[in-house]
Design an enzyme around this catalytic site. Structure first.
Site, short mmCIF file in Angstrom:
data_model
loop_
_atom_site.label_atom_id
_atom_site.label_comp_id
_atom_site.label_asym_id
_atom_site.label_seq_id
_atom_site.Cartn_x
_atom_site.Cartn_y
_atom_site.Cartn_z
N SER A 28 -54.35 49.24 -26.05
CA SER A 28 -55.62 48.58 -26.34
C SER A 28 -55.98 47.62 -25.21
O SER A 28 -55.13 47.25 -24.40
CB SER A 28 -55.50 47.80 -27.64
OG SER A 28 -54.91 48.60 -28.64
N ALA A 86 -51.32 44.17 -20.79
CA ALA A 86 -50.51 43.02 -21.19
C ALA A 86 -51.29 41.75 -20.90
O ALA A 86 -52.17 41.72 -20.04
CB ALA A 86 -49.19 43.01 -20.44
N GLY A 99 -53.16 39.46 -27.42
CA GLY A 99 -54.38 38.66 -27.29
C GLY A 99 -55.55 39.30 -28.03
O GLY A 99 -56.43 38.62 -28.54
N GLY A 100 -55.51 40.64 -28.12
CA GLY A 100 -56.56 41.37 -28.85
C GLY A 100 -56.21 41.64 -30.30
O GLY A 100 -56.98 42.28 -31.01
N GLU A 106 -49.23 48.31 -31.22
CA GLU A 106 -48.89 48.51 -29.80
C GLU A 106 -47.38 48.60 -29.62
O GLU A 106 -46.88 49.42 -28.84
CB GLU A 106 -49.47 47.37 -28.96
CG GLU A 106 -50.99 47.46 -28.81
CD GLU A 106 -51.60 46.24 -28.15
OE1 GLU A 106 -52.79 46.29 -27.84
OE2 GLU A 106 -50.90 45.22 -27.97
#
Length: 235
Positions: A28, A86, A99-100, A106
């Site tokens: 992602s 990353a 962060g997302g 993941e």
């Protein structure tokens, strides 16, 4: 400049690691967009037969938009290669991700892959975690455990853990799995392997954004337009 760096890293990773008849894990984030773009071009030009397993709603949409073959871990529990971005990479190729907000899926995708490749731009390259990424380690938690987990992490490891709040919605960020995210801002941590296991053992923690000893190679898109790759040190 950052976008060009992301694009070059994404393209090189796909060119170097994707082959015919593979099952691929698709990560992602903004850098992965370029990897999928390159993958779609290669599938079209070379008539590659690949299947793609997404790590998030965003990755699933990317796969469908590019008319790639969408699959899942039920059908392909063992992946040949996973490619992901990353938030920060240290000198031992340990990562902070999430962060997302897609850290759990993941990590599942990365763990199912024979080879896990990370693509990033030069801003993500650090000697030690926390040097450049200042938003902390994301930790996905079961909603009812939000407060106890926050207290346990701070008591055990110090720092500060805060519930991640949403931007275009009232209240907290809710993950694709229906859970919440704590962002733990730390200081003076060196043994990330032990810390990762310690946090994971706290009841209510689903997953951490610490990816320890998982990556085979990182491709960094550099300021000057080149791509620098780094392999995980062998211990």
């Amino acid at each position: 400049m950052e976008e060009e760096a992301k694009q070059k890293a994404g393209y090189m990773a796909v060119d170097n690691h994707v082959q015919n008849n593979q099952a691929l894990g698709i990560g992602s984030g903004s850098t992965v967009v370029y990897a999928v773009e390159r993958l779609a071009k290669r599938v079209q030009d070379e008539n590659l037969k690949v299947v793609c397993v997404p790590s998030s709603f965003q990755a699933r949409q990317l796969i469908l938009q590019h008319n790639l073959h969408l699959s899942d871990l039920d059908r392909h529990p063992e992946l040949d290669v996973a490619i992901d971005g990353a938030d920060e990479v240290d000198c031992s190729l340990n990562l902070i991700k999430g962060g997302g907000g897609c850290l759990t899926q993941e990590k599942i995708i990365a763990a199912c892959a024979k080879t896990f490749i990370v693509i990033a731009d030069y801003r993500k390259d650090s000697k030690s975690l926390g040097e450049k990424w200042k938003k902390g380690v994301p930790i996905e938690v079961i909603p009812m455990a939000n407060v106890p987990v926050t207290r346990a992490i701070v008591a055990k490891y110090g720092g500060n853990a805060a519930l991640r709040m949403a931007v275009s919605k009232a209240g907290p960020v809710v993950t694709d799995n229906g859970n919440l995210i704590l962002d733990w801002k730390f200081s003076n941590i060196s043994n990330w392997k032990d810390v990762n296991v310690g946090i994971k053992m706290i009841p209510g923690v689903v997953e951490t954004g610490l990816f320890i000893n998982m990556v085979e190679r990182v491709y960094f898109g550099m300021k000057d337009g080149t791509v620098c790759s780094r392999d995980r040190p062998s211990h």
